[in-house]
Design an enzyme around this catalytic site. Structure first.
Site, PDB file in Angstrom:
ATOM      1  N   ASP A   1       0.856  -1.183   0.000  1.00  8.26           N
ATOM      2  CA  ASP A   1       0.000   0.000   0.000  1.00  8.26           C
ATOM      3  C   ASP A   1       0.890   1.229   0.000  1.00  8.26           C
ATOM      4  O   ASP A   1       2.126   1.115  -0.055  1.00  8.26           O
ATOM      5  CB  ASP A   1      -0.958  -0.006   1.197  1.00  8.26           C
TER       6      ASP A   1
ATOM      7  N   HIS B   1      -2.890   3.175  -4.629  1.00 10.39           N
ATOM      8  CA  HIS B   1      -2.302   2.691  -3.369  1.00 10.39           C
ATOM      9  C   HIS B   1      -0.873   2.210  -3.590  1.00 10.39           C
ATOM     10  O   HIS B   1      -0.473   1.152  -3.112  1.00 10.39           O
ATOM     11  CB  HIS B   1      -3.168   1.570  -2.784  1.00 10.39           C
TER      12      HIS B   1
ATOM     13  N   GLU C   1      -9.792   2.738  -5.348  1.00 13.63           N
ATOM     14  CA  GLU C   1      -9.415   4.088  -4.936  1.00 13.63           C
ATOM     15  C   GLU C   1      -8.212   4.604  -5.722  1.00 13.63           C
ATOM     16  O   GLU C   1      -7.198   5.009  -5.153  1.00 13.63           O
ATOM     17  CB  GLU C   1      -9.145   4.117  -3.430  1.00 13.63           C
TER      18      GLU C   1
ATOM     19  N   TRP D   1     -16.805  -4.452  -1.929  1.00 17.97           N
ATOM     20  CA  TRP D   1     -16.595  -3.777  -0.651  1.00 17.97           C
ATOM     21  C   TRP D   1     -17.454  -2.535  -0.480  1.00 17.97           C
ATOM     22  O   TRP D   1     -17.782  -2.162   0.643  1.00 17.97           O
ATOM     23  CB  TRP D   1     -15.110  -3.425  -0.469  1.00 17.97           C
TER      24      TRP D   1
ATOM     25  N   ASP E   1     -12.666  -3.012  11.210  1.00 19.46           N
ATOM     26  CA  ASP E   1     -12.048  -1.813  11.770  1.00 19.46           C
ATOM     27  C   ASP E   1     -13.099  -0.796  12.204  1.00 19.46           C
ATOM     28  O   ASP E   1     -12.793   0.138  12.944  1.00 19.46           O
ATOM     29  CB  ASP E   1     -11.074  -1.180  10.773  1.00 19.46           C
TER      30      ASP E   1
END
Length: 543
Positions: A179, A250, A317, A383, A410
């Site tokens: 990442d 990422h 992303e 997701w 999380d």
């Protein structure tokens, strides 16, 4: 003697308790290992033998025994049957994997102390109740994703999590290895990925808006031998390790190590360092042939280390601003006859889909890889809610359901101020228990594309294994039951019964040393007062 119980988690298909006495495991008990069962016999001696102090030698003579066998006629490949009476315990699996899950159930029946690493009592006998259990999983993909890029987890911690997964009959470990904040896997042909990319100078404490920093370097990586050990350890527990190498977003850690991977005609990539904060990073890979060749080299080494059918490429992303400003990227769009930057990302992902397919593997990525079109053989990790998974299944793609609103562990577990670094929506133990992986909008044919489900643990605000434990447990136990058991529709699920069975399971977690969130709320040392999070108010979107 501790009373025997049948409070198994995840719940089996059927449990029939007998009227007679149960089975007594003692120093004379042997293991009769039929053909193909030797690995499970070895596991029983190493775990149950260590916890009880019993030798569990190979069975001889007339002594009581635990008999292991393979019986393909039991049903699906992971089905098992466990029968216990006064004379023997018989564990049969349709395959070695099914037998192993039956052995995990046997361990639960022995009681919480069977989960310790050495005996804590002088008990000479361990009772298994008279019982017959038939069981098989609902889904073939029962996953846990662990992010070791944001906060590195040393190898011993990863091995521990594989044991925790096995204890809950989870069988896919999604290993998030790269990442913006760190590159965690040794690539021999590109040594700067770990020499430079595996360490950051400091770390944001809390959400990215927090004013707090930990002003010391953070990082680490797994050598290729570490990876081989992790993969072998997982395989012994019938867990498949699916690696994730993020492209094209990422990727700042990789660009910091090799600046030519970035969009050099837009920014000075030579000044970039491994990112020390959180969020969506604007620095993405350049869509050049050199970048493709670089990552082909990365994936060649990854394929040598991981025998899994699937390889995860991220794909989420990926901001397109640098591509819009890059003459190189715009020239590539024109050269390929693409409509826009979304199709450029689709081309990038499609390249690796074809590359992996040519080597007998399958690409899987986050649901953004649907944007701009998706190659036929690729699978999707859904997701951003259910929508991506629904669209993928309707288009004939296989899907793993892991919606953020339901199974991102999380996210905070309660609305109170004591939850440490509160992130996202409130997702209680009951919320996770009532999660349904298969959307009702899908037809039976479309639903067959749902391979299963996965809980995701992102570690931006989890600085060590105790924080990972707190966020993951006990909710992973509820998730495991959703992934394994044949539960009714969410509204009809017996959460009260699950809570009753959890009373026994908390004692197992205690024996395993898991720093879970207690039902009454965090203990004083589990709180993080004054550290800014990113809570979201109200119920999460249902779709």
């Amino acid at each position: 003697m501790t009373p025997p119980n049948t409070d198994v988690i995840p719940a089996p298909l059927s449990v029939e308790t007998g009227d007679g006495p149960g089975f007594l495991l003692d120093a004379d008990t042997g293991i009769e290992a039929g053909p193909g069962t030797e690995r499970v016999a070895r596991w029983l001696r190493a775990t149950v033998g260590a916890a009880t102090g019993l030798p569990l030698d190979p069975h001889t003579g007339d002594a009581r025994r635990v008999r292991l066998g393979i019986l393909p006629a039991l049903g699906g490949p992971e089905a098992y049957r466990l029968t216990a009476d006064a004379d023997r315990v018989l564990i049969e699996g349709a395959s070695p994997a099914g037998l192993f899950w039956g052995a995990q159930t046997f361990r639960q029946l022995l009681g919480p102390d069977a989960f310790r690493r050495a005996p804590v009592t002088r008990r000479q006998e361990w009772e298994v109740p008279a019982v017959t259990i038939h069981d098989a999983p609902r889904f073939r993909w029962r996953g846990l994703m662990l992010d070791v890029a944001r906060h590195f987890m040393p190898k011993e911690g990863v091995l521990r999590y594989l044991d925790l997964m096995a204890a809950h009959k989870l069988n896919v470990f999604h290993f998030h290895l790269t990442d913006d904040q760190g590159w965690r896997i040794q690539i021999e042909r590109h040594p700067r990925l770990t020499e430079i990319g595996s360490w950051r100078a400091r770390t944001k404490t809390g959400h990215r808006a927090s004013p707090l920093w930990e002003e010391k370097p953070h990082g680490g990586y797994y050598t290729q031998d570490d990876i081989r050990e992790i993969v072998a350890y997982a395989a012994e527990r019938h867990i498949t390790v699916v690696p994730e190498i993020d492209v094209p977003g990422h990727s700042q850690a990789a660009i910091a190590a090799y600046p030519e991977l970035g969009n050099t005609d837009v920014i000075d990539t030579g000044v970039l360092s491994v990112w020390d904060t959180w969020g969506i990073n604007p620095n993405v890979l350049a869509p050049t042939d050199d970048t493709l060749r670089f990552y082909e080299g990365v994936f060649e080494e990854v394929l040598e280390l991981f025998p899994s059918e699937f390889v995860h490429v991220g794909g989420d992303e990926c901001p397109k601003d640098q591509w819009r400003r890059s003459g190189t990227a715009q020239a590539r769009i024109r050269e390929l006859g693409l409509a826009d930057e979304d199709e450029l990302q689709s081309w990038f992902i499609g390249h690796f889909d074809a590359w992996l397919a040519a080597r007998g593997r399958r690409l899987i990525g986050w649901d953004e890889i649907l944007e701009g079109g998706l190659a036929k053989g690729a699978a999707v990790s859904s997701w951003r809610g259910y929508a991506g998974g629904i669209a993928a299944a309707r288009a004939g793609h296989d899907v793993v359901m892991c919606p953020e609103q339901q199974v991102y562990l999380d996210h905070r577990q309660a609305p109170g101020p004591d939850e440490p670094v509160p992130i996202g929506w409130v997702r209680t133990l009951e919320d996770v228990y009532r999660f349904e992986p298969v959307p009702p909008e899908l037809t039976p044919e479309e639903a067959r594309h749902v391979l299963g489900t996965q809980a995701n643990v992102w570690t931006e605000v989890m600085e060590d294994h105790a924080r990972v434990d707190y966020q993951t447990f006990p909710r992973l136990a509820a998730f495991a039951e959703v992934a394994w058991s044949a539960l009714p529709v969410p509204a009809e699920r017996d959460f009260t019964g699950f809570e009753r069975r959890m009373a026994a399971h908390y004692r197992r977690l205690d024996a395993l040393g898991v720093a879970y969130r207690p039902p009454a709320g965090p203990l004083p040392w589990q709180r993080r007062p004054g550290v800014l999070g990113r809570p979201k108010d109200g119920p999460p979107p249902s779709r």
